[in-house]
Design an enzyme around this catalytic site. Structure first.
Site, mmCIF file in Angstrom:
data_model
loop_
_atom_site.group_PDB
_atom_site.id
_atom_site.type_symbol
_atom_site.label_atom_id
_atom_site.label_comp_id
_atom_site.label_asym_id
_atom_site.label_seq_id
_atom_site.Cartn_x
_atom_site.Cartn_y
_atom_site.Cartn_z
ATOM 1 N N SER A 63 7.009 -48.431 27.821
ATOM 2 C CA SER A 63 7.467 -49.428 28.838
ATOM 3 C C SER A 63 8.999 -49.236 28.655
ATOM 4 C CB SER A 63 6.798 -50.908 28.196
ATOM 5 O OG SER A 63 5.481 -51.384 28.787
ATOM 6 N N LYS A 66 10.575 -49.851 32.190
ATOM 7 C CA LYS A 66 10.810 -51.066 32.740
ATOM 8 C C LYS A 66 12.715 -51.371 32.400
ATOM 9 C CE LYS A 66 6.746 -54.091 31.628
ATOM 10 N NZ LYS A 66 5.755 -52.622 30.974
ATOM 11 N N SER A 123 7.514 -57.403 27.374
ATOM 12 C CA SER A 123 6.637 -56.250 28.143
ATOM 13 C C SER A 123 5.858 -56.318 28.730
ATOM 14 C CB SER A 123 6.812 -54.926 26.863
ATOM 15 O OG SER A 123 7.033 -54.091 27.905
#
Length: 382
Positions: A63, A66, A123
């Protein structure tokens, strides 16, 4: 008496064993918390690298993906193409992301601010894809934008295949590239303001958000930034913190446990704050410089002072400033023209140089200028 000596000997051995166990334990703990496959520690305002290991090795990023999505969101907010109060609607595709999510339903709407909280604090994959579809039309379109931005930023070891961070062939980055993304993201406080929120909620308190980055709560000066976890990527963390005017970013990729990523990040940040400082040189006092064949006899000088330089705390105590011996300059002189260089050094190591410049322009003395000054002299002016 013998009994007394035996007791003292036993006590001494016990203390020695305890000390040895402590050293051994510390060594083992340090080894345990140094399992990142790639890592880096840098100062964010100057980009100064303080520590690195396999910092350019392409690795899965989970993640931390992101971060690039957050940069693109920040750009749209700055351009006025998105506002925190705008309402975005979840599609059937975004709803089906899985992984970390806020369980958006198809057709459900939330504000940009609410969705940003979901992305930065929890997240949330579904929230990220809502943004991807809004900005890029589709997730694929958004991913193309992410790769274009990566190329623009010079991220040579980064390639995105999705907007969320799911494991996929060819989806990779490096510790150095992640640190560059973190530096870029600092330009967008409308996004980063949520990275330090420990707990929040959505849907009138029905959906609780808890920050996946535990350093937000437990590490002094934490300013963010993002966790990531998948089977292939392992446990990853981009952690940022600021104390006084030293802003640090640590990146660890591929740790084997969540405790390891936080412990190693803390070690890196601790190392930075314990050993380094931001040194701000004072502007030297400079006399005007003589100008040859100029309409002015001299030109005032100035220094193009740097923001600061990252040095060890020991170097800051012994910093020396070296000014050049400036010789007269021949006209014409341009404002901003470099006439010399100031050098800062510590223990013989050159730390920083910055230019001495002309503070104004000085034209060349020619026939017209001579006649002008002669006329002024005859008229009793000047």
């Amino acid at each position: 008496m013998k009994k007394c000596w035996r007791s003292m000997f036993s006590l001494g051995m016990a203390v020695l064993l305890l000390f040895s166990a402590g050293v051994s334990s510390f060594a083992e703990e340090t080894e345990k918390t140094n399992g990142a496959k790639g890592e880096i520690l840098l100062e964010m305002t100057t980009g100064t690298i303080l520590l690195e290991k396999n910092a350019d090795e392409p690795l899965p990023m989970a993640s931390l993906t992101k971060l690039m999505g957050m940069i693109l969101i920040g750009e749209k907010l700055e351009e006025g193409k998105l506002a925190l109060t705008d309402s975005l609607t979840c599609s059937e595709y975004a709803k089906g992301m899985g992984g970390s999510e806020i369980w958006l339903k198809e057709g459900e709407s939330m504000t940009v601010e609410e969705l940003l909280k979901a992305v930065t604090i929890a997240s949330a994959n579904d929230a990220m894809v809502v943004f991807a579809e809004k900005i890029g039309g589709t997730e694929e379109g958004f991913v193309s934008m992410m790769n274009e931005k990566a190329e623009e930023m010079g991220l040579t070891n980064t390639h995105f295949c999705n907007a969320t961070g799911f494991d996929e062939e060819g989806h990779h980055t490096s510790a150095r590239d992640i640190a560059k993304m973190a530096m870029e993201l600092q330009k967008y406080p409308q996004v980063t303001q949520f990275c330090t929120v420990w707990m929040d909620s959505l849907r009138q308190g029905k959906t609780e958000l808890v920050n996946t980055n535990r350093l937000v709560r437990f590490y002094e000066g934490t300013t963010g930034l993002k966790t990531g976890t998948t089977d292939q990527a392992g446990y990853c963390l981009c952690a940022t913190a600021k104390r006084d005017d030293l802003a640090l970013c640590s990146v660890v990729l591929g740790c084997s446990t969540t405790d390891e990523r936080f412990a190693r990040s803390k070690e890196l940040l601790d190392h930075g704050f314990s050993n380094y400082t931001m040194y701000h040189p004072e502007a030297p006092q400079l006399l005007p410089l003589k100008v040859i064949h100029g309409v002015e006899e001299s030109v005032p000088l100035r220094c193009a002072m740097p923001q600061g330089v990252v040095v060890t705390k020991e170097e800051a105590k012994i910093m020396e400033e070296s000014l050049p011996e400036l010789t007269p300059i021949r006209a014409p002189v341009e404002k901003g023209q470099t006439v010399g260089t100031v050098t800062l050094s510590a223990d013989g190591r050159e730390v920083l140089t910055y230019p001495i410049e002309a503070a104004q322009s000085v034209g060349k003395l020619n026939v017209s200028a001579c006649l002008y000054f002669l006329f002024r002299g005859l008229m009793g002016e000047g």
